[in-house]
Design a protein around this motif. Structure first.
Motif, short mmCIF file in Angstrom:
data_model
loop_
_atom_site.label_atom_id
_atom_site.label_comp_id
_atom_site.label_asym_id
_atom_site.label_seq_id
_atom_site.Cartn_x
_atom_site.Cartn_y
_atom_site.Cartn_z
N LYS A 1 2.59 53.41 -44.01
CA LYS A 1 1.34 54.02 -43.54
C LYS A 1 1.51 55.53 -43.44
N THR B 1 5.75 45.53 -40.59
CA THR B 1 4.84 46.68 -40.46
C THR B 1 5.28 47.64 -39.36
N SER C 1 6.98 57.17 -42.34
CA SER C 1 5.85 56.74 -43.14
C SER C 1 6.28 55.71 -44.18
#
Length: 249
Positions: free
Chosen positions: A180, A69, A175
């Motif tokens: 995200k 992430t 992104s």
């Protein structure tokens, strides 16, 4: 898309992630179960914060990283203190290519650009596992070619394209890298990565915000219109994404 982080222990480390969560990384998702299990058995699931140095310039590389992430920047530091990003590594890839090629250090620094979670594997374990992991070796050969082409494209982009175009490209790539649309970024940090003065970044961000493509609050940038942002970005974003699909899908 990258996985959401799980709860941290007090020492900043987490248990080895389940195979399902680890496969949020594109390369790990393509490994057969036997190779993935062997890799995860020797790995640690870690949280890295903004500007954490994962590998310093000229020093022995101690770990390799598979982002889940978070995002890593490979940064070249010049003698006058200028820092320039050569490429980013998100959940599509891997940080540690010099070790894959038998080299133990590099002239670039690896730094956490967007905080998040990573699968961290010690360098010695990586070198021990690699001969027994033919699928991972094949994937890393292809990723190595992709990285080479990204660095070449970035060099051309930094030389030829307008700050606003480059800024749009960088936001889109970031992104995609973390899955995200809200990114933790400051103007100062973005100016370092794009190798431009801070006022130039401020003007570019302001233009993108005025066009309702993004919204900016101190330390945070949210993408509102990704298709519109791509229309503003230079050709380099689509060139890199198409090549990523060709080599890594």
């Amino acid at each position: 898309m990258c996985a959401l982080p799980v709860s941290l222990k007090g020492n900043g480390e987490m248990p080895v992630p389940p195979a399902l969560q680890a496969t949020r990384n594109n390369l790990l998702s393509k490994l057969p179960a036997s190779e993935l299990d062997a890799l995860l058995e020797l790995s640690t699931h870690v949280q890295c914060d903004l500007r954490d140095v994962l590998s310093a310039t000229g020093q022995t590389i101690k770990n390799v990283y598979f982002p889940l992430t978070g995002m890593i920047s490979l940064v070249k530091e010049l003698k006058d203190g200028t820092s320039l990003e050569s490429m980013t590594v998100g959940c599509e890839g891997f940080a540690g290519l010099p070790l894959f090629h038998g080299v133990t250090s590099t002239i670039t620094m690896s730094m956490c650009q967007i905080e998040g979670t990573f699968v961290r594997l010690p360098a010695d374990s990586f070198k021990e596992l690699l001969p027994r992991m033919p699928r991972l070796s094949l994937l890393l050969h292809r990723y190595s070619q992709f990285a080479h082409e990204v660095v070449a494209q970035t060099a051309a982009c930094n030389s030829m394209h307008l700050i606003e175009q480059r800024c749009a490209r960088w936001l889109l790539i970031s992104s995609d890298a973390v899955g995200k649309t809200e990114l933790g970024l400051t103007h100062d940090f973005l100016s370092q990565m794009l190798a431009v003065r801070r006022p130039g970044v401020t003007v570019a961000i302001g233009a993108l915000e005025k066009s309702k493509l993004i919204v900016h609050r101190y330390g945070k940038i949210s993408i509102l219109d990704k298709k519109g942002l791509e229309a503003v970005a230079c050709e380099c974003y689509r060139t890199v994404k198409d090549r990523e699909h060709e080599l890594l899908s």
